[in-house]
Motif scaffolding. Sequence first.
Motif, PDB file in Angstrom:
ATOM      1  N   PRO A  90       0.918  -0.911   0.478  1.00 34.75           N
ATOM      2  CA  PRO A  90       0.094  -0.216   0.360  1.00 34.75           C
ATOM      3  C   PRO A  90       1.229   1.457  -0.245  1.00 34.75           C
ATOM      4  N   ASP A  91       0.591   2.117  -0.597  1.00 30.52           N
ATOM      5  CA  ASP A  91       1.232   3.489  -1.130  1.00 30.52           C
ATOM      6  C   ASP A  91       1.057   4.478   0.230  1.00 30.52           C
ATOM      7  N   ALA A  92      -0.034   4.139   1.177  1.00 31.95           N
ATOM      8  CA  ALA A  92       0.049   5.091   2.408  1.00 31.95           C
ATOM      9  C   ALA A  92       1.003   4.702   2.972  1.00 31.95           C
ATOM     10  N   ALA A  93       1.540   3.508   3.068  1.00 36.01           N
ATOM     11  CA  ALA A  93       2.375   3.413   4.315  1.00 36.01           C
ATOM     12  C   ALA A  93       3.386   3.834   4.694  1.00 36.01           C
ATOM     13  N   ASP A  94       3.887   4.872   3.158  1.00 37.35           N
ATOM     14  CA  ASP A  94       5.046   5.508   3.480  1.00 37.35           C
ATOM     15  C   ASP A  94       4.343   7.342   3.727  1.00 37.35           C
ATOM     16  N   PRO A  95       4.860   7.852   4.954  1.00 36.23           N
ATOM     17  CA  PRO A  95       4.060   8.912   4.975  1.00 36.23           C
ATOM     18  C   PRO A  95       4.867  10.406   3.817  1.00 36.23           C
ATOM     19  N   ARG A  96       6.191   9.306   3.022  1.00 32.43           N
ATOM     20  CA  ARG A  96       6.532  10.833   2.263  1.00 32.43           C
ATOM     21  C   ARG A  96       6.122  10.437   0.904  1.00 32.43           C
ATOM     22  N   LEU A  97       4.972   9.643   0.707  1.00 34.06           N
ATOM     23  CA  LEU A  97       4.110  10.441  -0.340  1.00 34.06           C
ATOM     24  C   LEU A  97       3.437  10.630  -0.397  1.00 34.06           C
ATOM     25  N   ALA A  98       3.261  11.630   0.456  1.00 34.31           N
ATOM     26  CA  ALA A  98       1.665  12.839   0.683  1.00 34.31           C
ATOM     27  C   ALA A  98       2.714  14.079   0.237  1.00 34.31           C
ATOM     28  N   ASP A  99       4.073  14.016  -0.350  1.00 36.58           N
ATOM     29  CA  ASP A  99       4.381  15.742  -1.411  1.00 36.58           C
ATOM     30  C   ASP A  99       3.960  14.592  -2.461  1.00 36.58           C
ATOM     31  N   PRO A 100       3.432  15.552  -3.095  1.00 37.34           N
ATOM     32  CA  PRO A 100       2.962  15.204  -4.603  1.00 37.34           C
ATOM     33  C   PRO A 100       3.625  15.542  -5.661  1.00 37.34           C
ATOM     34  N   TRP A 101       5.239  15.320  -5.521  1.00 32.50           N
ATOM     35  CA  TRP A 101       6.300  14.871  -6.409  1.00 32.50           C
ATOM     36  C   TRP A 101       6.826  13.991  -5.858  1.00 32.50           C
ATOM     37  N   VAL A 102       7.143  13.902  -4.817  1.00 34.47           N
ATOM     38  CA  VAL A 102       7.145  12.283  -4.778  1.00 34.47           C
ATOM     39  C   VAL A 102       6.701  11.620  -5.036  1.00 34.47           C
ATOM     40  N   ALA A 103       5.598  11.681  -4.836  1.00 34.29           N
ATOM     41  CA  ALA A 103       4.083  11.036  -5.734  1.00 34.29           C
ATOM     42  C   ALA A 103       4.108  10.402  -6.885  1.00 34.29           C
ATOM     43  N   ARG A 104       4.775  11.291  -7.201  1.00 34.40           N
ATOM     44  CA  ARG A 104       5.389  11.261  -8.514  1.00 34.40           C
ATOM     45  C   ARG A 104       5.794  10.535  -9.069  1.00 34.40           C
ATOM     46  N   GLU A 105       7.257  10.437  -8.273  1.00 29.86           N
ATOM     47  CA  GLU A 105       8.303  10.362  -8.916  1.00 29.86           C
ATOM     48  C   GLU A 105       7.777   8.655  -8.645  1.00 29.86           C
ATOM     49  N   HIS A 106       7.743   8.105  -7.367  1.00 26.77           N
ATOM     50  CA  HIS A 106       6.710   6.548  -6.756  1.00 26.77           C
ATOM     51  C   HIS A 106       6.225   6.382  -8.384  1.00 26.77           C
ATOM     52  N   THR A 107       4.736   6.655  -8.327  1.00 29.54           N
ATOM     53  CA  THR A 107       4.506   6.788  -9.581  1.00 29.54           C
ATOM     54  C   THR A 107       5.153   5.684 -11.149  1.00 29.54           C
ATOM     55  N   ALA A 108       6.018   6.524 -11.295  1.00 34.73           N
ATOM     56  CA  ALA A 108       6.870   6.373 -12.584  1.00 34.73           C
ATOM     57  C   ALA A 108       7.994   5.239 -11.563  1.00 34.73           C
ATOM     58  N   GLN A 109       8.205   5.118 -11.145  1.00 38.62           N
ATOM     59  CA  GLN A 109       8.944   4.224 -10.598  1.00 38.62           C
ATOM     60  C   GLN A 109       7.970   1.939 -10.675  1.00 38.62           C
ATOM     61  N   ARG A 110       7.124   2.634 -10.277  1.00 40.95           N
ATOM     62  CA  ARG A 110       6.516   1.594 -10.632  1.00 40.95           C
ATOM     63  C   ARG A 110       6.237   1.183 -11.737  1.00 40.95           C
ATOM     64  N   ALA A 111       5.751   2.251 -12.650  1.00 41.38           N
ATOM     65  CA  ALA A 111       5.968   1.462 -13.141  1.00 41.38           C
ATOM     66  C   ALA A 111       6.664   1.226 -14.447  1.00 41.38           C
ATOM     67  N   PHE A 112       8.312   1.618 -13.868  1.00 41.08           N
ATOM     68  CA  PHE A 112       9.514   1.374 -14.594  1.00 41.08           C
ATOM     69  C   PHE A 112       9.159  -0.111 -14.709  1.00 41.08           C
ATOM     70  N   LEU A 113       8.910  -0.936 -13.282  1.00 39.70           N
ATOM     71  CA  LEU A 113       9.784  -1.552 -12.584  1.00 39.70           C
ATOM     72  C   LEU A 113       8.807  -2.715 -13.313  1.00 39.70           C
ATOM     73  N   ARG A 114       7.322  -2.253 -13.026  1.00 40.56           N
ATOM     74  CA  ARG A 114       6.298  -3.486 -14.276  1.00 40.56           C
ATOM     75  C   ARG A 114       6.369  -3.450 -15.838  1.00 40.56           C
ATOM     76  N   GLU A 115       6.325  -2.406 -16.283  1.00 40.16           N
ATOM     77  CA  GLU A 115       6.827  -2.466 -17.549  1.00 40.16           C
ATOM     78  C   GLU A 115       8.107  -2.487 -18.300  1.00 40.16           C
ATOM     79  N   GLY A 116       8.792  -2.580 -17.933  1.00 47.97           N
ATOM     80  CA  GLY A 116      10.532  -2.315 -17.741  1.00 47.97           C
ATOM     81  C   GLY A 116      10.548  -1.303 -19.111  1.00 47.97           C
ATOM     82  N   ARG A 117      11.963  -0.797 -19.853  1.00 50.50           N
ATOM     83  CA  ARG A 117      12.205   0.281 -20.801  1.00 50.50           C
ATOM     84  C   ARG A 117      11.345  -0.513 -22.344  1.00 50.50           C
TER      85      ARG A 117
END
Length: 279
Positions: A252-279
Amino acid sequence: MNDVTAVGGRMRDLRHVADGVWVATARIWTSNSVVVVDDGAALVVDPGITRDEVDALSAAIDARGWHVTAGLATHPHWDHVLWSPALGDVPRFASSHAIDALAGDADRAWAEAAAAAPGHDRSLFGVLTAMAAPGGALPPPAPPACRVVVHDAHAPGHAALVTRGVLVAGDMLSDAEVPLLDIGPGGDTSRAPADPLGDYARALDLLERAVEAYDVDVLVPGHGTPAFGRDAIRGRFTADRAYLRSLVTGGPDAADPRLADPWVAREHTAQRAFLREGR
């Protein structure tokens, strides 16, 4: 303690965190610059970010009677390779891997710097001197007892500094940012390393061993607030490893309070996409 000096609004606040080690925090992104002083000779680590702040850091150093003898860029992202003529013409160390990475991305990195922190001198951007070895003692004219730990988490050739019981961690172990994998310069996933998640996990192990080996009691991240005491430092490692596990398991994303920052949340989403879809 805080040592606050202001002359015409042109000096930075320097926080004393250990014997001969001082931290200045920028107005944007809670970015930390570190000054290590030995008998008046100063090593300046990551002096960003705005032109005014870099010049004000130089003014604060001058006001204390210190003189800059060397710089250190922890990694090749634009906000860590800035400089000012006021800091002097001195060697600015970085790992050879970091220097090579910046050379292949200099125009894009400078464009980001010019947009986010205008007014810097292009001729001083990323002018770095390769350290003779990937790890070990930082060479003169840096102050003595400065060691570097080089790895490939977050950016190629990322160098942490260990000195006087302080770990200057670069863009890792932050209370403000989750672990940010190297998924390619500017998000160009085609240029990402083969195993950025593994690189990050291995770097955490390497830095944790350095904490034990050099009796580190203060941790200064590139962004965020310093951690004081071994328990607080251990907590940073625990939080970052938990985040890496969540990237793999889809926790769950909400488990990490650092994700409350919108910029950090966007980077998190990009990382998940990268790991899911690869390059």
